[in-house]
Design a protein around this motif. Structure first.
Motif, PDB file in Angstrom:
ATOM      1  N   LEU A   9      -5.593   2.739  -8.239  1.00  0.00           N
ATOM      2  CA  LEU A   9      -4.851   3.324  -7.129  1.00  0.00           C
ATOM      3  C   LEU A   9      -3.382   2.921  -7.176  1.00  0.00           C
ATOM      4  CD1 LEU A   9      -4.611   4.728  -4.353  1.00  0.00           C
ATOM      5  CD2 LEU A   9      -5.529   2.634  -3.314  1.00  0.00           C
ATOM      6  N   THR A  10      -3.113   1.649  -7.425  1.00  0.00           N
ATOM      7  CA  THR A  10      -1.717   1.188  -7.453  1.00  0.00           C
ATOM      8  C   THR A  10      -0.961   1.765  -8.647  1.00  0.00           C
ATOM      9  OG1 THR A  10      -2.494  -0.838  -8.538  1.00  0.00           O
ATOM     10  CG2 THR A  10      -2.145  -0.930  -6.168  1.00  0.00           C
ATOM     11  N   ASP A  11      -1.635   1.940  -9.780  1.00  0.00           N
ATOM     12  CA  ASP A  11      -0.986   2.582 -10.930  1.00  0.00           C
ATOM     13  C   ASP A  11      -0.521   3.991 -10.576  1.00  0.00           C
ATOM     14  OD1 ASP A  11      -1.366   0.465 -12.795  1.00  0.00           O
ATOM     15  OD2 ASP A  11      -3.419   1.119 -13.158  1.00  0.00           O
ATOM     16  N   HIS A  65      -1.315  -4.136 -12.468  1.00  0.00           N
ATOM     17  CA  HIS A  65      -1.479  -2.703 -12.223  1.00  0.00           C
ATOM     18  C   HIS A  65      -0.337  -2.108 -11.406  1.00  0.00           C
ATOM     19  CE1 HIS A  65      -5.364  -2.113 -14.169  1.00  0.00           C
ATOM     20  NE2 HIS A  65      -5.596  -3.377 -13.828  1.00  0.00           N
ATOM     21  N   SER A  66       0.846  -2.232 -11.990  1.00  0.00           N
ATOM     22  CA  SER A  66       2.062  -1.545 -11.514  1.00  0.00           C
ATOM     23  C   SER A  66       2.563  -2.042 -10.165  1.00  0.00           C
ATOM     24  CB  SER A  66       1.826  -0.025 -11.445  1.00  0.00           C
ATOM     25  OG  SER A  66       1.291   0.476 -12.643  1.00  0.00           O
ATOM     26  N   THR A  67       2.186  -3.260  -9.789  1.00  0.00           N
ATOM     27  CA  THR A  67       2.654  -3.810  -8.525  1.00  0.00           C
ATOM     28  C   THR A  67       4.079  -4.334  -8.672  1.00  0.00           C
ATOM     29  OG1 THR A  67       0.395  -4.428  -7.931  1.00  0.00           O
ATOM     30  CG2 THR A  67       2.165  -5.484  -6.710  1.00  0.00           C
ATOM     31  N   ARG A 117     -13.397  -4.467  -3.967  1.00  0.00           N
ATOM     32  CA  ARG A 117     -12.033  -4.266  -4.440  1.00  0.00           C
ATOM     33  C   ARG A 117     -12.011  -3.444  -5.716  1.00  0.00           C
ATOM     34  NH1 ARG A 117      -8.768  -8.755  -1.973  1.00  0.00           N
ATOM     35  NH2 ARG A 117     -10.149  -9.459  -0.311  1.00  0.00           N
ATOM     36  N   GLY A 118     -12.982  -3.673  -6.572  1.00  0.00           N
ATOM     37  CA  GLY A 118     -13.070  -2.873  -7.787  1.00  0.00           C
ATOM     38  C   GLY A 118     -13.239  -1.399  -7.491  1.00  0.00           C
ATOM     39  N   SER A 119     -14.116  -1.072  -6.543  1.00  0.00           N
ATOM     40  CA  SER A 119     -14.330   0.331  -6.180  1.00  0.00           C
ATOM     41  C   SER A 119     -13.151   0.905  -5.420  1.00  0.00           C
ATOM     42  CB  SER A 119     -15.609   0.462  -5.335  1.00  0.00           C
ATOM     43  OG  SER A 119     -16.765   0.229  -6.108  1.00  0.00           O
ATOM     44  N   LEU A 120     -12.526   0.096  -4.563  1.00  0.00           N
ATOM     45  CA  LEU A 120     -11.352   0.547  -3.821  1.00  0.00           C
ATOM     46  C   LEU A 120     -10.243   1.004  -4.770  1.00  0.00           C
ATOM     47  CD1 LEU A 120      -9.427   0.733  -1.324  1.00  0.00           C
ATOM     48  CD2 LEU A 120      -8.967  -1.710  -1.653  1.00  0.00           C
ATOM     49  N   PHE A 121      -9.976   0.215  -5.787  1.00  0.00           N
ATOM     50  CA  PHE A 121      -8.838   0.498  -6.657  1.00  0.00           C
ATOM     51  C   PHE A 121      -9.156   1.450  -7.796  1.00  0.00           C
ATOM     52  CE2 PHE A 121      -7.258  -3.462  -4.666  1.00  0.00           C
ATOM     53  CZ  PHE A 121      -6.078  -2.946  -4.167  1.00  0.00           C
ATOM     54  N   THR A 122     -10.432   1.594  -8.163  1.00  0.00           N
ATOM     55  CA  THR A 122     -10.772   2.475  -9.286  1.00  0.00           C
ATOM     56  C   THR A 122     -11.496   3.753  -8.877  1.00  0.00           C
ATOM     57  OG1 THR A 122     -12.964   1.503  -9.713  1.00  0.00           O
ATOM     58  CG2 THR A 122     -11.055   0.429 -10.749  1.00  0.00           C
ATOM     59  N   GLY A 123     -12.079   3.792  -7.672  1.00  0.00           N
ATOM     60  CA  GLY A 123     -12.882   4.942  -7.268  1.00  0.00           C
ATOM     61  C   GLY A 123     -14.216   5.006  -7.979  1.00  0.00           C
ATOM     62  N   LEU A 124     -14.633   3.908  -8.599  1.00  0.00           N
ATOM     63  CA  LEU A 124     -15.868   3.858  -9.386  1.00  0.00           C
ATOM     64  C   LEU A 124     -16.900   2.942  -8.742  1.00  0.00           C
ATOM     65  CD1 LEU A 124     -14.210   3.430 -12.906  1.00  0.00           C
ATOM     66  CD2 LEU A 124     -15.238   5.536 -12.006  1.00  0.00           C
ATOM     67  N   ALA A 171       2.399   4.035  -8.137  1.00  0.00           N
ATOM     68  CA  ALA A 171       3.661   3.698  -8.805  1.00  0.00           C
ATOM     69  C   ALA A 171       4.184   4.878  -9.618  1.00  0.00           C
ATOM     70  CB  ALA A 171       3.466   2.476  -9.692  1.00  0.00           C
ATOM     71  N   ARG A 172       3.289   5.543 -10.330  1.00  0.00           N
ATOM     72  CA  ARG A 172       3.707   6.705 -11.117  1.00  0.00           C
ATOM     73  C   ARG A 172       4.177   7.841 -10.211  1.00  0.00           C
ATOM     74  NH1 ARG A 172      -1.762   6.605 -14.773  1.00  0.00           N
ATOM     75  NH2 ARG A 172      -1.418   4.568 -15.770  1.00  0.00           N
ATOM     76  N   GLY A 173       3.652   7.861  -8.986  1.00  0.00           N
ATOM     77  CA  GLY A 173       4.031   8.901  -8.043  1.00  0.00           C
ATOM     78  C   GLY A 173       5.280   8.580  -7.256  1.00  0.00           C
ATOM     79  N   GLY A 174       5.983   7.523  -7.635  1.00  0.00           N
ATOM     80  CA  GLY A 174       7.259   7.210  -7.017  1.00  0.00           C
ATOM     81  C   GLY A 174       7.224   6.153  -5.932  1.00  0.00           C
ATOM     82  N   TYR A 175       6.104   5.462  -5.792  1.00  0.00           N
ATOM     83  CA  TYR A 175       5.987   4.433  -4.761  1.00  0.00           C
ATOM     84  C   TYR A 175       6.437   3.065  -5.260  1.00  0.00           C
ATOM     85  CZ  TYR A 175       3.522   7.276  -1.336  1.00  0.00           C
ATOM     86  OH  TYR A 175       3.211   8.233  -0.392  1.00  0.00           O
ATOM     87  N   ASP A 176       7.030   2.309  -4.368  1.00  0.00           N
ATOM     88  CA  ASP A 176       7.273   0.887  -4.592  1.00  0.00           C
ATOM     89  C   ASP A 176       6.056   0.165  -4.034  1.00  0.00           C
ATOM     90  OD1 ASP A 176       8.379  -1.870  -4.304  1.00  0.00           O
ATOM     91  OD2 ASP A 176      10.218  -0.856  -4.916  1.00  0.00           O
ATOM     92  N   VAL A 177       5.318  -0.518  -4.895  1.00  0.00           N
ATOM     93  CA  VAL A 177       4.011  -1.065  -4.528  1.00  0.00           C
ATOM     94  C   VAL A 177       4.108  -2.570  -4.291  1.00  0.00           C
ATOM     95  CG1 VAL A 177       1.605  -1.349  -5.224  1.00  0.00           C
ATOM     96  CG2 VAL A 177       2.857   0.721  -5.882  1.00  0.00           C
ATOM     97  N   GLY A 178       3.593  -3.027  -3.161  1.00  0.00           N
ATOM     98  CA  GLY A 178       3.556  -4.447  -2.848  1.00  0.00           C
ATOM     99  C   GLY A 178       2.131  -4.913  -2.576  1.00  0.00           C
ATOM    100  N   TYR A 179       1.860  -6.152  -2.952  1.00  0.00           N
ATOM    101  CA  TYR A 179       0.532  -6.726  -2.698  1.00  0.00           C
ATOM    102  C   TYR A 179       0.719  -8.170  -2.239  1.00  0.00           C
ATOM    103  CZ  TYR A 179      -4.518  -7.255  -3.081  1.00  0.00           C
ATOM    104  OH  TYR A 179      -5.850  -7.438  -2.789  1.00  0.00           O
ATOM    105  N   ILE A 180       0.096  -8.490  -1.081  1.00  0.00           N
ATOM    106  CA  ILE A 180       0.211  -9.822  -0.489  1.00  0.00           C
ATOM    107  C   ILE A 180      -1.187 -10.345  -0.173  1.00  0.00           C
ATOM    108  CG2 ILE A 180       1.069 -11.136   1.491  1.00  0.00           C
ATOM    109  CD1 ILE A 180       3.261  -8.966   1.796  1.00  0.00           C
ATOM    110  N   GLY A 181      -1.490 -11.557  -0.643  1.00  0.00           N
ATOM    111  CA  GLY A 181      -2.737 -12.209  -0.249  1.00  0.00           C
ATOM    112  C   GLY A 181      -3.748 -12.341  -1.367  1.00  0.00           C
ATOM    113  N   LYS A 182      -4.985 -12.091  -1.027  1.00  0.00           N
ATOM    114  CA  LYS A 182      -6.123 -12.343  -1.914  1.00  0.00           C
ATOM    115  C   LYS A 182      -6.316 -11.185  -2.898  1.00  0.00           C
ATOM    116  CE  LYS A 182     -11.020 -13.669  -1.508  1.00  0.00           C
ATOM    117  NZ  LYS A 182     -12.078 -13.990  -0.506  1.00  0.00           N
TER     118      LYS A 182
END
Length: 499
Positions: A134-136, A173-175, A100-107, A139-150
């Motif tokens: 990624l979610t930040d 992170h902008s959810t 999850r860390g790599s998914l959201f940061t690209g690192l 959100a800055r790009g105009g998306y409404d961001v949702g997160y459900i679950g773990k």
């Protein structure tokens, strides 16, 4: 080999049966199916929606159309016909929090802040507030961001082990829509959640319901967005759905009976059909619970189908990039091992399917795509390629995803395991790993074409290849600033790689 027809005769994958299951769990049938009054009108959007679905611990082989595990997945089988199926996708660090860390940061994990799983005893393992995710960017790009679950990206409170902590808004992170599972992973039938502005003591406890079913209820409602209660319909949405199943435990009591019964009287020898399964004391769980694992996968398949149906019913299907994947696989007795965090294909290999109707050509694709690549690739596909942060490790592979002729296609997928202290790589033909423990040094080399179950280690027989891959791994680690040490810094092993 298990008789799939005999199993499928017992399936209940029908519209009426889903309603019956909803009734059995005391849920509102209409709500469970997302049959709210009216559908969201299709709106013109500058960018597509993103629906990113990722169950926990589902290996690449556990999809029926792959014709490997004897698993029942009619929804994914149909979905694959309209999708790009990435046959060589990998979980760079096949463990929940590092993925999850790599998914959201690209690192890679040594830079993401998540070199191992979040646990109350590991105070420094968490996603940093100041890190751009990624979610930040969405959100800055105009998306409404949702997160459900773990979530599994923050250190639990002291003494609470893996128990998911309450997350303050500044760490989300902008959810915009927040519906987070709070329980330990051993409570799939007694889940509880924090929603949006809820305080730590304001948990939603839906009663006895399988967590994946309840979370799908919420996801379906999010898509229908009745009374605009979940998202701003003037914006494209990015919804992440993170189910805990098919994560263990896999006992009969942890899986809805309707899914468990689909496997009839199948015994473990029929289900554990991989040549590398080792019958040992360590893998007794595989023998006892193979049916529970595959039944959980079938349940996830069914819930994914409900989400796809809601997407279609709301008229959002053609405007949405749908991604189905997982954070890592499950060994399930292969090589005498259980669970994940291993270099072998059962752990390292993950499902990755992308569907964007009319935009992405459905096909089987052997692109070597790893976890850090997902962030920049998704951003580029969504038209936000210019917002990809400088200095991340992941590569934008959107041109390859879009099947462009001159697209860059990596020749290597990297393996980075800080918690088990191993590094290595996978090509289309070979896999090579350097496993370093305090008292043990192991080199592993496999020809995946001739030996897909990785049963014959060629490290001693082919020192030339070992050195070739060793030199590539050494150069990669030097470039990313990793000294090949575990997350506890007990020792650096970079110079032990044969070159």
């Amino acid at each position: 080999m298990i008789d799939q027809k005999r199993i499928r005769r017992r399936t209940f994958m029908k519209h009426s049966a889903v309603l019956g299951m909803a009734s059995a769990f005391g849920l509102d049938g209409d709500k469970t199916l997302g049959l709210t009054e009216g559908a969201t009108e299709k709106k013109e959007q500058k960018r597509p929606n993103l629906l990113f679905v990722f169950p926990d611990q589902m290996r690449r082989h556990a999809m029926g159309f792959m014709k490997q595990d004897p698993v029942i997945t009619p929804v994914l089988d149909r979905f694959s016909d309209d999708s790009i199926v990435f046959t060589h996708a990998t979980s760079t660090h096949p463990l929940c929090s590092p993925y999850r860390g790599s998914l959201f940061t690209g690192l890679y994990p040594h830079r993401s802040g998540l070199p191992t799983n979040c646990h109350s005893s590991r105070r420094n393992v968490y996603l940093r507030r100041e890190t751009t995710t990624l979610t930040d960017i969405l959100a800055r790009g105009g998306y409404d961001v949702g997160y459900i679950g773990k979530w599994h990206l923050k250190t639990p409170d002291e003494g609470h082990g893996y128990h998911g902590p309450w997350i303050p808004p500044e760490d989300r992170h902008s959810t915009d829509f927040w519906y987070i599972w709070s329980d330990k992973h051993r409570n799939n039938f007694q889940p509880s959640y924090w929603k949006n502005d809820a305080q730590p003591d304001e948990l939603i406890v839906p009663g006895r319901v399988w967590s994946a079913i309840h979370e799908t209820n919420v996801a379906v409602d999010y898509l229908y967005n009745k009374n605009k209660a979940f998202r701003d319909e003037n914006k494209p949405f990015a919804l992440f759905v993170s189910w805990n199943p098919p994560h263990d435990p896999y006992t009969k009591a942890e899986v809805p009976k309707e899914y468990y019964d689909q496997y009839g009287d199948a015994v473990s020898k029929e289900l554990l059909n991989r040549d590398n399964v080792v019958d040992s004391k360590k893998t007794e769980g595989a023998t006892r619970h193979a049916r529970g694992y595959f039944a959980s996968v079938t349940g996830i398949d069914d819930q994914f189908g409900r989400i796809l149906q809601a997407l279609k019913s709301t008229g959002l299907e053609e405007d949405t990039l749908v991604v189905f994947t997982s954070d890592h696989g499950e060994m399930l007795g292969s090589h005498g091992l259980m669970t994940k965090n291993q270099c072998y294909e059962e752990s390292f290999g993950i499902p990755l399917l992308m569907r964007w109707k009319g935009r992405l050509l459905p096909r089987r694709d052997d692109l070597l795509i790893g976890t850090p690549d997902l962030m920049p690739t998704l951003l580029a596909l969504l038209g936000l390629g210019d917002k990809i942060p400088a200095g991340i490790h992941g590569k934008d592979l959107s041109a390859a995803v879009q099947n462009e002729k001159q697209a860059h296609r990596p020749e290597i997928a990297w393996y980075f395991n800080a918690s088990n202290n191993a590094r290595g790589l996978r090509t289309h033909k070979m896999s090579c790993f350097f496993d370093r423990k305090k008292d043990a040094t192991t080199d592993l080399l496999f020809n995946l074409n001739d030996d897909p179950y990785q049963m014959h280690n060629l490290a001693k027989a082919r020192p030339d290849l070992l050195k070739e891959f060793g030199a590539q791994t050494y150069e990669w680690l030097k470039n990313i600033g990793d000294d090949f040490s575990d997350y506890q810094k007990k020792g650096a092993y970079l110079n032990t790689i044969p070159v």
